[in-house]
Design an enzyme around this catalytic site. Structure first.
Site, short mmCIF file in Angstrom:
data_model
loop_
_atom_site.label_atom_id
_atom_site.label_comp_id
_atom_site.label_asym_id
_atom_site.label_seq_id
_atom_site.Cartn_x
_atom_site.Cartn_y
_atom_site.Cartn_z
N CYS A 292 0.83 -1.20 0.00
CA CYS A 292 0.00 0.00 0.00
C CYS A 292 0.87 1.25 0.00
O CYS A 292 1.55 1.55 0.99
CB CYS A 292 -0.92 -0.03 1.22
SG CYS A 292 -1.74 1.52 1.60
N CYS B 50 0.12 3.82 2.74
CA CYS B 50 0.57 3.30 4.03
C CYS B 50 2.04 3.64 4.26
O CYS B 50 2.45 3.95 5.39
CB CYS B 50 0.39 1.78 4.11
SG CYS B 50 -1.32 1.21 3.97
#
Length: 277
Positions: free
Chosen positions: A35, A38
């Site tokens: 991600c 993230c």
């Protein structure tokens, strides 16, 4: 990672997050290695946790390795960040917020001075100094009338002191959490409805007076004579006497909340259901 930042699995979550959040706030970062956002948010949170000087901790949960846990908390996009305090999720956001916005969110999560005062008062109450605890709870509520911990703490003291009506007035100002609802049930149950001997005599002379039987059942519950109380209340419910029977049903539900896991609860829930349908 620093001591304030740790990877947490599903098995570790109850202790590392839920139980730990009773001591200090715990921020949970639901993330994944693939991600991109993230990888932007993660370092911001980790730096903030390492600079917090023990004020809060960061728990990182890899959603790929802990899919059931992510689903349990309704994580539909990542990164999702959830703040825990006192065993409960209290704030959350999704997406890679800029650092100033993250810091503002964290500041709202941290305990306020009133939070710290109320928590100290709970400890004082648990040590048995009710008067000192009540003074602090009232000081917090004077400044913040809907403060949950101070409100539930003071309500507990009022119920124990035989002042359930005051407790109910106080609880009506608070958010309707499970603890508030439990205390409301306890207060209504402890309120009773008169002297047992007087009510017993009235019921003996007028066994078909459903209001007297309701009052007698409430008084029995206030004295902790729960099985007898439930039996009398059930009799009133079964009579289907309009408002009086509705009050008896509510009195039974309140007593169920107070009794919790007591075997009487399952027995009389079944009997109550049978009487209603």
């Amino acid at each position: 990672m620093t001591a304030a930042v740790r990877d947490v699995s599903t098995a570790e979550f109850p202790d590392a997050v839920v139980a730990r959040s009773w001591e200090i706030p715990v921020v949970v970062d639901f993330w994944a290695a693939w991600c991109g956002p993230c990888r932007v948010l993660g370092p911001i949170l980790e730096k903030a946790a390492s600079h917090a000087e023990g004020g809060w901790e960061l728990a990182k949960v890899d959603v790929d390795a802990n899919q059931q846990l992510a689903a349990q908390f309704g994580v539909q996009g990542i990164p999702t960040v959830i703040g825990f305090r006192d065993g409960q999720p209290v704030a959350r956001f999704t997406g890679a917020l800029p650092e100033p916005s993250v810091m503002e969110w964290l500041q709202r999560l941290l305990p306020t001075p009133n939070d710290r005062l109320a928590k100290d008062a709970v400890e004082v109450m648990e040590r048995g100094d009710s008067d000192a605890a009540e003074e602090v709870f009232r000081r917090v509520l004077a400044d913040e009338p809907a403060h949950l911990l101070a409100g539930t703490g003071l309500a507990s003291l009022l119920i124990d002191a035989g002042r359930p009506d005051e407790a109910l007035t106080l609880l009506a100002r608070l958010a309707p959490t499970a603890e508030v609802q439990r205390l409301q049930s306890t207060a209504r149950t402890r309120g009773g409805a008169g002297e047992l001997d007087e009510l017993e005599a009235k019921l003996a002379s007028a066994p078909d007076d459903h209001q007297v039987r309701l009052d007698y059942g409430r008084a029995l519950a206030a004295e902790g004579r729960n099985a007898e109380a439930l039996e009398h209340l059930l009799t009133v419910v079964a009579a289907r006497h309009d408002d009086v029977s509705d009050q008896a049903r509510q009195a039974m539900v309140d007593l169920f909340d107070v009794l919790g896991e007591d075997p009487l609860v399952s027995e009389y829930r079944r009997k109550l259901a049978n009487s209603l349908f």
